[in-house]
Design an enzyme around this catalytic site. Sequence first.
Site, PDB file in Angstrom:
ATOM      1  N   ARG A  59       0.839  -1.202   0.000  1.00  0.00           N
ATOM      2  CA  ARG A  59       0.000   0.000   0.000  1.00  0.00           C
ATOM      3  C   ARG A  59       0.875   1.254   0.000  1.00  0.00           C
ATOM      4  NH1 ARG A  59      -5.018  -2.018   0.507  1.00  0.00           N
ATOM      5  NH2 ARG A  59      -5.080  -4.004   1.629  1.00  0.00           N
ATOM      6  N   ASP A  60       0.447   2.229  -0.801  1.00  0.00           N
ATOM      7  CA  ASP A  60       1.165   3.504  -0.875  1.00  0.00           C
ATOM      8  C   ASP A  60       1.107   4.207   0.487  1.00  0.00           C
ATOM      9  OD1 ASP A  60       1.978   5.526  -3.464  1.00  0.00           O
ATOM     10  OD2 ASP A  60       1.594   6.479  -1.523  1.00  0.00           O
ATOM     11  N   ILE A  61       2.215   4.822   0.860  1.00  0.00           N
ATOM     12  CA  ILE A  61       2.305   5.487   2.164  1.00  0.00           C
ATOM     13  C   ILE A  61       1.445   6.753   2.212  1.00  0.00           C
ATOM     14  CG2 ILE A  61       4.287   7.012   1.737  1.00  0.00           C
ATOM     15  CD1 ILE A  61       5.491   5.860   4.365  1.00  0.00           C
ATOM     16  N   HIS A 109       7.376   1.277 -10.923  1.00  0.00           N
ATOM     17  CA  HIS A 109       6.211   0.861 -10.144  1.00  0.00           C
ATOM     18  C   HIS A 109       4.940   1.286 -10.844  1.00  0.00           C
ATOM     19  CE1 HIS A 109       7.522   4.811  -8.720  1.00  0.00           C
ATOM     20  NE2 HIS A 109       6.243   5.094  -8.514  1.00  0.00           N
ATOM     21  N   MET A 110       3.932   0.438 -10.699  1.00  0.00           N
ATOM     22  CA  MET A 110       2.603   0.695 -11.236  1.00  0.00           C
ATOM     23  C   MET A 110       1.678   1.016 -10.069  1.00  0.00           C
ATOM     24  SD  MET A 110       0.262  -2.168 -13.118  1.00  0.00           S
ATOM     25  CE  MET A 110       1.125  -2.196 -14.682  1.00  0.00           C
ATOM     26  N   HIS A 111       1.011   2.170 -10.134  1.00  0.00           N
ATOM     27  CA  HIS A 111       0.000   2.506  -9.125  1.00  0.00           C
ATOM     28  C   HIS A 111      -1.308   1.803  -9.487  1.00  0.00           C
ATOM     29  CE1 HIS A 111       2.082   6.177  -7.382  1.00  0.00           C
ATOM     30  NE2 HIS A 111       2.713   6.091  -8.539  1.00  0.00           N
ATOM     31  N   ASN A 147       4.255   6.499 -13.690  1.00  0.00           N
ATOM     32  CA  ASN A 147       4.903   7.777 -13.946  1.00  0.00           C
ATOM     33  C   ASN A 147       6.330   7.539 -14.424  1.00  0.00           C
ATOM     34  OD1 ASN A 147       2.684   9.353 -13.029  1.00  0.00           O
ATOM     35  ND2 ASN A 147       3.294   8.975 -10.913  1.00  0.00           N
TER      36      ASN A 147
HETATM   37  P1  DGP Z   1       5.757   8.180  -8.102  1.00  0.00           P
HETATM   38  O1  DGP Z   1       5.432   9.634  -8.052  1.00  0.00           O
HETATM   39  O2  DGP Z   1       5.015   7.483  -9.212  1.00  0.00           O
HETATM   40  O3  DGP Z   1       7.243   7.910  -8.136  1.00  0.00           O
HETATM   41  O4  DGP Z   1       5.143   7.568  -6.774  1.00  0.00           O
HETATM   42  C1  DGP Z   1       5.893   7.191  -5.670  1.00  0.00           C
HETATM   43  C2  DGP Z   1       4.932   6.758  -4.619  1.00  0.00           C
HETATM   44  O5  DGP Z   1       5.645   6.024  -3.634  1.00  0.00           O
HETATM   45  C3  DGP Z   1       4.226   7.894  -3.873  1.00  0.00           C
HETATM   46  O6  DGP Z   1       2.815   7.795  -4.121  1.00  0.00           O
HETATM   47  C4  DGP Z   1       4.530   7.660  -2.406  1.00  0.00           C
HETATM   48  C5  DGP Z   1       5.068   6.249  -2.378  1.00  0.00           C
HETATM   49  N1  DGP Z   1       6.114   6.017  -1.402  1.00  0.00           N
HETATM   50  C6  DGP Z   1       7.287   6.695  -1.294  1.00  0.00           C
HETATM   51  N2  DGP Z   1       8.028   6.204  -0.292  1.00  0.00           N
HETATM   52  C7  DGP Z   1       7.307   5.176   0.234  1.00  0.00           C
HETATM   53  C8  DGP Z   1       7.553   4.258   1.283  1.00  0.00           C
HETATM   54  O7  DGP Z   1       8.585   4.280   1.957  1.00  0.00           O
HETATM   55  N3  DGP Z   1       6.584   3.346   1.552  1.00  0.00           N
HETATM   56  C9  DGP Z   1       5.425   3.273   0.813  1.00  0.00           C
HETATM   57  N4  DGP Z   1       4.543   2.341   1.157  1.00  0.00           N
HETATM   58  N5  DGP Z   1       5.171   4.118  -0.197  1.00  0.00           N
HETATM   59  C10 DGP Z   1       6.095   5.062  -0.474  1.00  0.00           C
END
Ligand code: DGP
Length: 115
Positions: free
Chosen positions: A28-30, A99-101, A86
């Site tokens: 899960r995204d943080i 990474h794929m969201h 992105n």
């Molecule tokens: P992007 O902009 O596509 O590179 O998205 C990076 C995403 O990664 C952003 O939505 C926040 C997420 N993210 C960054 N650091 C961490 C982390 O340490 N843990 C998690 N779970 N997500 C993270």
Amino acid sequence: MATIFSKIINKEIPSDMVYQDEYVTAFRDIEPQAPVHILIVPNKEIPTVNDIQEDDEQLVGKMFTAARKIAADEGVAADGYRLLINCNQHGGQEVFHLHMHLFGGRPLGPMLLNR
Ligand code: DGP
């Protein structure tokens, strides 16, 4: 080349991991931007879409197969969801590990907010 995502994949730092196999990891995204916001990441360190090689085609396919499974597990498959990658500065990429969201759980609105 290693980013924070490699540490998450290797479980050196904690995450809310929802899927892992020998090819991909998803967590899960943080900073979630939707009720379901999951990042699907190849275990191999590939910085951006620009760095994908022909040899990676199967791996990239695994990202989509994982997305399909996760969408079903999260209960968003029928209503629908959005997959987004992105790339570099104009794409808004912040973490340079491909990474794929996966966004879902509500109507997501127009694809791009500022045209
Ligand atoms: P992007 O902009 O596509 O590179 O998205 C990076 C995403 O990664 C952003 O939505 C926040 C997420 N993210 C960054 N650091 C961490 C982390 O340490 N843990 C998690 N779970 N997500 C993270």
